[in-house]
Design an enzyme around this catalytic site. Sequence first.
Site, PDB file in Angstrom:
ATOM      1  N   LYS A 127       1.321  -0.871  -0.376  1.00 39.60           N
ATOM      2  CA  LYS A 127       0.095  -0.039   0.021  1.00 39.60           C
ATOM      3  C   LYS A 127       0.488   1.115   0.154  1.00 39.60           C
ATOM      4  O   LYS A 127       0.041   2.088  -0.817  1.00 39.60           O
ATOM      5  CB  LYS A 127      -0.736  -0.262   1.434  1.00 39.60           C
ATOM      6  CG  LYS A 127      -2.458  -1.146   1.213  1.00 39.60           C
ATOM      7  CD  LYS A 127      -3.277  -0.284   1.519  1.00 39.60           C
ATOM      8  CE  LYS A 127      -4.577  -2.242   1.388  1.00 39.60           C
ATOM      9  NZ  LYS A 127      -5.152  -2.377   2.466  1.00 39.60           N
TER      10      LYS A 127
ATOM     11  N   LYS B 178     -12.606  -4.910  -2.300  1.00 39.00           N
ATOM     12  CA  LYS B 178     -13.486  -4.228  -2.534  1.00 39.00           C
ATOM     13  C   LYS B 178     -13.180  -2.383  -3.377  1.00 39.00           C
ATOM     14  O   LYS B 178     -14.544  -1.809  -2.775  1.00 39.00           O
ATOM     15  CB  LYS B 178     -14.755  -3.912  -0.947  1.00 39.00           C
ATOM     16  CG  LYS B 178     -13.559  -3.560   0.106  1.00 39.00           C
ATOM     17  CD  LYS B 178     -14.711  -3.861   1.197  1.00 39.00           C
ATOM     18  CE  LYS B 178     -14.089  -3.474   2.617  1.00 39.00           C
ATOM     19  NZ  LYS B 178     -12.985  -2.332   3.479  1.00 39.00           N
TER      20      LYS B 178
ATOM     21  N   LYS C  43      -6.219 -10.393  -5.048  1.00 42.17           N
ATOM     22  CA  LYS C  43      -8.208 -10.684  -4.173  1.00 42.17           C
ATOM     23  C   LYS C  43      -9.092 -10.033  -4.698  1.00 42.17           C
ATOM     24  O   LYS C  43      -8.492  -8.606  -5.830  1.00 42.17           O
ATOM     25  CB  LYS C  43      -7.158 -11.091  -2.885  1.00 42.17           C
ATOM     26  CG  LYS C  43      -7.519  -9.249  -2.067  1.00 42.17           C
ATOM     27  CD  LYS C  43      -7.796  -8.994  -0.779  1.00 42.17           C
ATOM     28  CE  LYS C  43      -7.226  -7.417  -0.895  1.00 42.17           C
ATOM     29  NZ  LYS C  43      -7.752  -6.807   0.457  1.00 42.17           N
TER      30      LYS C  43
HETATM   31  P1  TYM Z   1     -11.960  -5.506   5.025  1.00 37.66           P
HETATM   32  O1  TYM Z   1     -12.888  -4.118   5.386  1.00 37.66           O
HETATM   33  O2  TYM Z   1     -10.281  -5.279   4.093  1.00 37.66           O
HETATM   34  O3  TYM Z   1     -11.981  -7.098   4.805  1.00 37.66           O
HETATM   35  C1  TYM Z   1     -12.924  -7.106   5.782  1.00 37.66           C
HETATM   36  C2  TYM Z   1     -13.126  -9.123   5.546  1.00 37.66           C
HETATM   37  O4  TYM Z   1     -13.288  -9.183   4.870  1.00 37.66           O
HETATM   38  C3  TYM Z   1     -11.975 -10.427   4.784  1.00 37.66           C
HETATM   39  N1  TYM Z   1     -11.321 -10.310   2.921  1.00 37.66           N
HETATM   40  C4  TYM Z   1     -12.345 -11.096   2.144  1.00 37.66           C
HETATM   41  N2  TYM Z   1     -11.993 -12.760   2.694  1.00 37.66           N
HETATM   42  C5  TYM Z   1     -12.086 -13.410   1.311  1.00 37.66           C
HETATM   43  N3  TYM Z   1     -11.343 -12.892  -0.313  1.00 37.66           N
HETATM   44  C6  TYM Z   1     -11.553 -11.663   0.457  1.00 37.66           C
HETATM   45  N4  TYM Z   1     -11.028 -11.229  -1.284  1.00 37.66           N
HETATM   46  C7  TYM Z   1     -11.371 -10.775   0.544  1.00 37.66           C
HETATM   47  N5  TYM Z   1     -11.327  -8.996   0.983  1.00 37.66           N
HETATM   48  C8  TYM Z   1     -11.089  -9.187   2.177  1.00 37.66           C
HETATM   49  C9  TYM Z   1     -11.116  -9.758   5.262  1.00 37.66           C
HETATM   50  O5  TYM Z   1      -9.743 -10.247   5.903  1.00 37.66           O
HETATM   51  C10 TYM Z   1     -11.936  -9.374   6.036  1.00 37.66           C
HETATM   52  O6  TYM Z   1     -12.337  -9.857   7.562  1.00 37.66           O
HETATM   53  N6  TYM Z   1      -8.100  -4.597   8.525  1.00 37.66           N
HETATM   54  C11 TYM Z   1      -9.499  -5.326   8.994  1.00 37.66           C
HETATM   55  C12 TYM Z   1     -10.849  -4.802   9.346  1.00 37.66           C
HETATM   56  C13 TYM Z   1     -10.983  -4.643  10.997  1.00 37.66           C
HETATM   57  C14 TYM Z   1     -11.091  -5.977  11.575  1.00 37.66           C
HETATM   58  C15 TYM Z   1     -10.123  -5.813  13.283  1.00 37.66           C
HETATM   59  C16 TYM Z   1     -11.535  -8.202  11.634  1.00 37.66           C
HETATM   60  C17 TYM Z   1     -10.147  -4.700  12.013  1.00 37.66           C
HETATM   61  N7  TYM Z   1      -9.425  -4.344  13.285  1.00 37.66           N
HETATM   62  C18 TYM Z   1     -10.224  -6.326  14.032  1.00 37.66           C
HETATM   63  C19 TYM Z   1     -10.965  -8.512  12.758  1.00 37.66           C
HETATM   64  C20 TYM Z   1     -10.353  -7.904  13.824  1.00 37.66           C
HETATM   65  C21 TYM Z   1     -10.403  -4.640   7.359  1.00 37.66           C
HETATM   66  O7  TYM Z   1      -9.343  -3.170   6.718  1.00 37.66           O
HETATM   67  O8  TYM Z   1     -10.884  -5.790   6.883  1.00 37.66           O
END
Ligand code: TYM
Length: 328
Positions: free
Chosen positions: A112, A196, A193
């Site tokens: 990033k 979003k 991957k």
């Molecule tokens: P974020 O918002 O990018 O994604 C949310 C959740 O979706 C999962 N994910 C995926 N799983 C499968 N295939 C994909 N292509 C894919 N893209 C995203 C991510 O692994 C995530 O579980 N930092 C985190 C949010 C967060 C969080 C936390 C999660 C902040 N604090 C504490 C768990 C515990 C994030 O930005 O996820």
Amino acid sequence: MKKRLFSGCTPSGNLTLGNYLGTVRGWERNQETCDALFAVTDLHALTVPRDPEILRRKSLDFLCLFMACGIDPQKSTLFIQSHNPRHCEVSWILSCQTGWGELSRMTQFKSKSAADRRPSGGLLTYPVLMAADILLYGTELVPVGEDQRQHMELTRRLAKHLNSCAGPVFPLPEAVIPPSTGRVANLLDPTAKMDKSHDNKDTYIALTDTPEEIRRKIGKARTDSRGDFAMDDKDSGIGNLVRIYSALTGLGTGTIIWEYEHRGYGAFKRDLGDIIAETLTPIREKYNRIHREEDYLKQVLALGKDKALEKSERAYKCIKDTFGLITC
Ligand code: TYM
């Protein structure tokens, strides 16, 4: 006693089928078996410049989508991360316990920050904020996708460090990653991957896409130049689509391949488009209904904030106390 579980999504872009299959889909079950907290992690969205109006809107959109996916604000603690100011406080304390070198070697930070002309300090300390989210609630289980594995390792190291200072107070949080859908791939470039925030909306299925959009995107999705259903290459487009099909129907990948080997990609993609549309239509409809209920949303926000504050009380005091900060 039920295990404490924490998960969340950052309100940027559009919640996708990847987020759903990687984690959100399991939350409805998680809230029955665990003491579950689900956060819209809005502070995490600040690592790159954002239009404040759009961030406010997205935060509410994500909250409504979580409920549309089955989260019950009475059963779970459903809240917006910034509504509990302790996340920031604990994040600062933990960042003082984390090596700069370790943070700068994180894979997500490296990719990033390379793509950003003026990467922010928040991009570097982002994993510490995530560790704070988890440790602040004495969390045991963390459902996430594959891309969060490294952040979870840091969280566990910080938990061990806290225990070495304070005694065995913090459970070691365990990442719960689904084996076949922990990394759903980009529809047009299966080596990446599904993201979003991607500029090209044809690379992902959004949870709010209409059946027509879903069928069109699946129709355009990359398959495999060999024209068969071989699953040996983990980065093949067809492998990604078969895994999605399998996750949504419960059918094994072998059964799916057996069914479509002779009927070909065309029939497979038509059926897959229908299956995704059938799964997402009730979610989209429920989302649209909830989104209109402004008073109800205000109640959900207030309830979530109170519950999050209450559930973070114990670990918050313990972390402050451990490092010599006076609590009152
Ligand atoms: P974020 O918002 O990018 O994604 C949310 C959740 O979706 C999962 N994910 C995926 N799983 C499968 N295939 C994909 N292509 C894919 N893209 C995203 C991510 O692994 C995530 O579980 N930092 C985190 C949010 C967060 C969080 C936390 C999660 C902040 N604090 C504490 C768990 C515990 C994030 O930005 O996820």
